[in-house]
Design a protein around this motif. Structure first.
Motif, PDB file in Angstrom:
ATOM      1  N   GLY A  40     -21.763 -38.182  19.927  1.00  0.00           N
ATOM      2  CA  GLY A  40     -21.051 -37.384  20.910  1.00  0.00           C
ATOM      3  C   GLY A  40     -19.987 -36.463  20.362  1.00  0.00           C
ATOM      4  O   GLY A  40     -19.079 -36.044  21.101  1.00  0.00           O
ATOM      5  N   ALA A  41     -20.084 -36.115  19.083  1.00  0.00           N
ATOM      6  CA  ALA A  41     -19.138 -35.153  18.509  1.00  0.00           C
ATOM      7  C   ALA A  41     -19.481 -33.752  18.979  1.00  0.00           C
ATOM      8  O   ALA A  41     -20.615 -33.467  19.390  1.00  0.00           O
ATOM      9  N   ASP A  42     -18.505 -32.853  18.900  1.00  0.00           N
ATOM     10  CA  ASP A  42     -18.726 -31.473  19.331  1.00  0.00           C
ATOM     11  C   ASP A  42     -19.359 -30.619  18.252  1.00  0.00           C
ATOM     12  O   ASP A  42     -19.872 -29.536  18.544  1.00  0.00           O
ATOM     13  N   GLY A  43     -19.321 -31.073  17.017  1.00  0.00           N
ATOM     14  CA  GLY A  43     -19.929 -30.282  15.963  1.00  0.00           C
ATOM     15  C   GLY A  43     -19.762 -30.936  14.614  1.00  0.00           C
ATOM     16  O   GLY A  43     -19.028 -31.923  14.449  1.00  0.00           O
ATOM     17  N   THR A  44     -20.457 -30.398  13.624  1.00  0.00           N
ATOM     18  CA  THR A  44     -20.335 -30.839  12.243  1.00  0.00           C
ATOM     19  C   THR A  44     -20.605 -29.652  11.342  1.00  0.00           C
ATOM     20  O   THR A  44     -21.213 -28.656  11.754  1.00  0.00           O
ATOM     21  N   ALA A  45     -20.125 -29.743  10.110  1.00  0.00           N
ATOM     22  CA  ALA A  45     -20.322 -28.673   9.138  1.00  0.00           C
ATOM     23  C   ALA A  45     -20.366 -29.303   7.749  1.00  0.00           C
ATOM     24  O   ALA A  45     -19.731 -30.337   7.515  1.00  0.00           O
ATOM     25  N   PRO A  46     -21.102 -28.701   6.828  1.00  0.00           N
ATOM     26  CA  PRO A  46     -21.264 -29.317   5.509  1.00  0.00           C
ATOM     27  C   PRO A  46     -20.060 -29.187   4.598  1.00  0.00           C
ATOM     28  O   PRO A  46     -19.952 -29.903   3.612  1.00  0.00           O
ATOM     29  N   ASP A  47     -19.154 -28.249   4.898  1.00  0.00           N
ATOM     30  CA  ASP A  47     -17.990 -28.073   4.037  1.00  0.00           C
ATOM     31  C   ASP A  47     -16.841 -27.478   4.844  1.00  0.00           C
ATOM     32  O   ASP A  47     -16.991 -27.149   6.030  1.00  0.00           O
ATOM     33  N   ALA A  48     -15.686 -27.336   4.194  1.00  0.00           N
ATOM     34  CA  ALA A  48     -14.479 -26.887   4.889  1.00  0.00           C
ATOM     35  C   ALA A  48     -14.612 -25.463   5.421  1.00  0.00           C
ATOM     36  O   ALA A  48     -14.180 -25.168   6.540  1.00  0.00           O
ATOM     37  N   ARG A  49     -15.208 -24.585   4.649  1.00  0.00           N
ATOM     38  CA  ARG A  49     -15.356 -23.197   5.093  1.00  0.00           C
ATOM     39  C   ARG A  49     -16.225 -23.120   6.344  1.00  0.00           C
ATOM     40  O   ARG A  49     -15.919 -22.389   7.290  1.00  0.00           O
ATOM     41  N   SER A  50     -17.322 -23.857   6.330  1.00  0.00           N
ATOM     42  CA  SER A  50     -18.224 -23.848   7.481  1.00  0.00           C
ATOM     43  C   SER A  50     -17.557 -24.446   8.713  1.00  0.00           C
ATOM     44  O   SER A  50     -17.764 -23.980   9.834  1.00  0.00           O
ATOM     45  N   ALA A  51     -16.739 -25.474   8.496  1.00  0.00           N
ATOM     46  CA  ALA A  51     -16.024 -26.087   9.618  1.00  0.00           C
ATOM     47  C   ALA A  51     -15.041 -25.098  10.238  1.00  0.00           C
ATOM     48  O   ALA A  51     -14.908 -25.015  11.467  1.00  0.00           O
ATOM     49  N   LEU A  52     -14.355 -24.331   9.411  1.00  0.00           N
ATOM     50  CA  LEU A  52     -13.423 -23.325   9.913  1.00  0.00           C
ATOM     51  C   LEU A  52     -14.156 -22.259  10.720  1.00  0.00           C
ATOM     52  O   LEU A  52     -13.720 -21.871  11.813  1.00  0.00           O
TER      53      LEU A  52
ATOM     54  N   LEU B  61     -18.308 -45.361  15.787  1.00  0.00           N
ATOM     55  CA  LEU B  61     -17.858 -43.984  15.691  1.00  0.00           C
ATOM     56  C   LEU B  61     -17.848 -43.320  17.061  1.00  0.00           C
ATOM     57  O   LEU B  61     -16.909 -42.588  17.414  1.00  0.00           O
ATOM     58  N   SER B  62     -18.869 -43.572  17.848  1.00  0.00           N
ATOM     59  CA  SER B  62     -18.927 -43.031  19.204  1.00  0.00           C
ATOM     60  C   SER B  62     -17.765 -43.540  20.044  1.00  0.00           C
ATOM     61  O   SER B  62     -17.143 -42.783  20.809  1.00  0.00           O
ATOM     62  N   ASP B  63     -17.453 -44.820  19.896  1.00  0.00           N
ATOM     63  CA  ASP B  63     -16.340 -45.408  20.644  1.00  0.00           C
ATOM     64  C   ASP B  63     -15.017 -44.759  20.252  1.00  0.00           C
ATOM     65  O   ASP B  63     -14.161 -44.503  21.107  1.00  0.00           O
ATOM     66  N   LEU B  64     -14.835 -44.477  18.960  1.00  0.00           N
ATOM     67  CA  LEU B  64     -13.602 -43.834  18.504  1.00  0.00           C
ATOM     68  C   LEU B  64     -13.480 -42.424  19.073  1.00  0.00           C
ATOM     69  O   LEU B  64     -12.402 -42.019  19.526  1.00  0.00           O
ATOM     70  N   ILE B  65     -14.576 -41.675  19.078  1.00  0.00           N
ATOM     71  CA  ILE B  65     -14.542 -40.313  19.622  1.00  0.00           C
ATOM     72  C   ILE B  65     -14.216 -40.346  21.111  1.00  0.00           C
ATOM     73  O   ILE B  65     -13.411 -39.531  21.604  1.00  0.00           O
ATOM     74  N   THR B  66     -14.801 -41.299  21.824  1.00  0.00           N
ATOM     75  CA  THR B  66     -14.487 -41.447  23.248  1.00  0.00           C
ATOM     76  C   THR B  66     -13.016 -41.780  23.453  1.00  0.00           C
ATOM     77  O   THR B  66     -12.353 -41.243  24.355  1.00  0.00           O
ATOM     78  N   ALA B  67     -12.486 -42.650  22.602  1.00  0.00           N
ATOM     79  CA  ALA B  67     -11.076 -43.025  22.700  1.00  0.00           C
ATOM     80  C   ALA B  67     -10.164 -41.837  22.408  1.00  0.00           C
ATOM     81  O   ALA B  67      -9.126 -41.656  23.060  1.00  0.00           O
ATOM     82  N   ILE B  68     -10.529 -41.009  21.434  1.00  0.00           N
ATOM     83  CA  ILE B  68      -9.741 -39.819  21.118  1.00  0.00           C
ATOM     84  C   ILE B  68      -9.663 -38.896  22.322  1.00  0.00           C
ATOM     85  O   ILE B  68      -8.587 -38.406  22.689  1.00  0.00           O
ATOM     86  N   ARG B  69     -10.800 -38.664  22.949  1.00  0.00           N
ATOM     87  CA  ARG B  69     -10.809 -37.803  24.133  1.00  0.00           C
ATOM     88  C   ARG B  69     -10.009 -38.448  25.277  1.00  0.00           C
ATOM     89  O   ARG B  69      -9.355 -37.752  26.056  1.00  0.00           O
ATOM     90  N   GLY B  70     -10.064 -39.770  25.358  1.00  0.00           N
ATOM     91  CA  GLY B  70      -9.388 -40.460  26.449  1.00  0.00           C
ATOM     92  C   GLY B  70      -7.878 -40.393  26.368  1.00  0.00           C
ATOM     93  O   GLY B  70      -7.194 -40.329  27.395  1.00  0.00           O
ATOM     94  N   VAL B  71      -7.316 -40.383  25.135  1.00  0.00           N
ATOM     95  CA  VAL B  71      -5.862 -40.385  24.986  1.00  0.00           C
ATOM     96  C   VAL B  71      -5.288 -38.994  24.756  1.00  0.00           C
ATOM     97  O   VAL B  71      -4.074 -38.800  24.833  1.00  0.00           O
TER      98      VAL B  71
ATOM     99  N   ASP C  13      -5.869 -29.014  19.387  1.00  0.00           N
ATOM    100  CA  ASP C  13      -7.087 -28.356  19.841  1.00  0.00           C
ATOM    101  C   ASP C  13      -8.327 -28.974  19.212  1.00  0.00           C
ATOM    102  O   ASP C  13      -9.418 -28.913  19.777  1.00  0.00           O
ATOM    103  N   LEU C  14      -8.149 -29.550  18.029  1.00  0.00           N
ATOM    104  CA  LEU C  14      -9.291 -30.045  17.265  1.00  0.00           C
ATOM    105  C   LEU C  14      -8.882 -31.297  16.495  1.00  0.00           C
ATOM    106  O   LEU C  14      -7.795 -31.350  15.917  1.00  0.00           O
ATOM    107  N   VAL C  15      -9.771 -32.273  16.482  1.00  0.00           N
ATOM    108  CA  VAL C  15      -9.638 -33.429  15.598  1.00  0.00           C
ATOM    109  C   VAL C  15     -10.881 -33.480  14.725  1.00  0.00           C
ATOM    110  O   VAL C  15     -12.009 -33.413  15.233  1.00  0.00           O
TER     111      VAL C  15
ATOM    112  N   SER D  36      -7.271 -31.806  27.443  1.00  0.00           N
ATOM    113  CA  SER D  36      -8.549 -32.208  28.052  1.00  0.00           C
ATOM    114  C   SER D  36      -9.732 -31.481  27.446  1.00  0.00           C
ATOM    115  O   SER D  36     -10.881 -31.915  27.596  1.00  0.00           O
ATOM    116  N   ALA D  37      -9.460 -30.373  26.756  1.00  0.00           N
ATOM    117  CA  ALA D  37     -10.540 -29.593  26.143  1.00  0.00           C
ATOM    118  C   ALA D  37     -10.625 -29.814  24.633  1.00  0.00           C
ATOM    119  O   ALA D  37     -11.227 -29.013  23.918  1.00  0.00           O
ATOM    120  N   ILE D  38     -10.055 -30.898  24.137  1.00  0.00           N
ATOM    121  CA  ILE D  38     -10.048 -31.153  22.699  1.00  0.00           C
ATOM    122  C   ILE D  38     -11.474 -31.223  22.157  1.00  0.00           C
ATOM    123  O   ILE D  38     -12.388 -31.719  22.824  1.00  0.00           O
TER     124      ILE D  38
END
Length: 276
Positions: free
Chosen positions: A260-272, A224-234, A209-211, A238-240
């Motif tokens: 093109g990332a879906d989000g970011t957070a400053p620490d693990a708690r915020s990411a969760l 980095l953008s190319d890697l994110i696109t590749a992750i979504r491609g493979v 569900d999440l990378v 489809s909703a990753i």
């Protein structure tokens, strides 16, 4: 080990979520390495790969926090106290209701970084730091086994994969966030020093569900953008969602939108919190 305390395990043992650990031997040969390279890339991962996560309730639920002055007072103790003595200090926090997650993130990890800072400032030698970090590792193992991870009763628990950016050796961020998500009931795992093809193959073979990607070293936004696109491609999903974080992203949060990332957070708690 704690002078024969039962239950300690070898870092090489399979502990439930497949992880590879890096070694501290490389760090000793790189005296001029930055603090993050020593602590995050070489030694702290040992604090996280060596403990199991069985299913049992954790009585503490993060309600009690560790005060900054308590963190400051604890930080140098691994240089002078043995592991069993350190454990008694940690037990006092647990008895107050501090969560295991907070022990790991707010107490042990800052202490490990502080030891690295002492070494970088020539306040102690590498052997002192190595012994101190070994003691922290023993404390983490013991705490993790005494207070196992929470497993939420979800019919279909969500899954997440965390990885440093391919080519980086800074694995602390990925391992720490994976532990936080696992304790929140996610099916999570972390890759250590993956090659790009390893990362993409894992995403292609499993339904995540999440990378989450941690970015510690400066990198080209296009790569980095190319890697994110590749992750979504493979991805089989489809909703990753793809999150990015780490030192570089924290310094420039706008990078998440740029690549093109879906989000970011400053620490693990915020990411969760963002993921849920």
């Amino acid at each position: 080990m704690f002078g024969g305390l039962p239950g300690t395990i070898s870092p090489d043992m399979n502990v439930g979520r497949a992880r590879r650990h890096t070694t501290a031997s490389r760090a000793s040969a790189r005296r001029g390495v930055m603090l993050d390279d020593l602590i995050q890339g070489e030694i702290i991962p040992r604090l996280l790969v060596a403990h199991p996560a069985p299913a049992a309730p954790n009585s503490a639920n993060g309600a009690v926090r560790i005060a900054p002055d308590e963190v400051k007072a604890f930080a140098p103790l691994p240089l002078s106290l043995e592991a069993d003595e350190l454990l008694r200090h940690v037990e006092q926090f647990l008895a107050r209701g501090v969560s295991v997650e907070s022990i790991f993130v707010d107490l042990l990890a800052p202490s490990a970084r502080k030891l690295g800072q002492f070494w970088e400032d020539d306040a102690c030698d590498f052997i002192d730091v190595t012994m101190g970090l070994w003691r922290l590792q023993e404390v983490m193992r013991e705490v993790a086994m005494r207070v196992p991870a929470v497993t939420q009763a979800l019919s279909e628990p969500r899954s997440a994969l965390f990885s440093p950016l391919p080519g980086e050796q800074h694995s602390f961020g990925a391992l720490m966030i994976e532990e936080v998500f696992a304790r929140a009931g996610w099916n999570s795992e972390a890759l250590i020093e993956p090659r790009r093809k390893d990362l993409l193959r894992t995403v292609a073979e499993r339904n995540f569900d999440l990378v989450g990607l941690t970015v510690t070293n400066d990198c080209l936004s296009g790569a980095l953008s190319d890697l994110i696109t590749a992750i979504r491609g493979v991805s089989k999903n489809s909703a990753i969602q793809v999150f990015i974080g780490g030192r570089v992203v924290n310094a420039n949060p706008g990078l998440a939108i740029e690549v093109g990332a879906d989000g970011t957070a400053p620490d693990a708690r915020s990411a969760l919190a963002l993921a849920e």
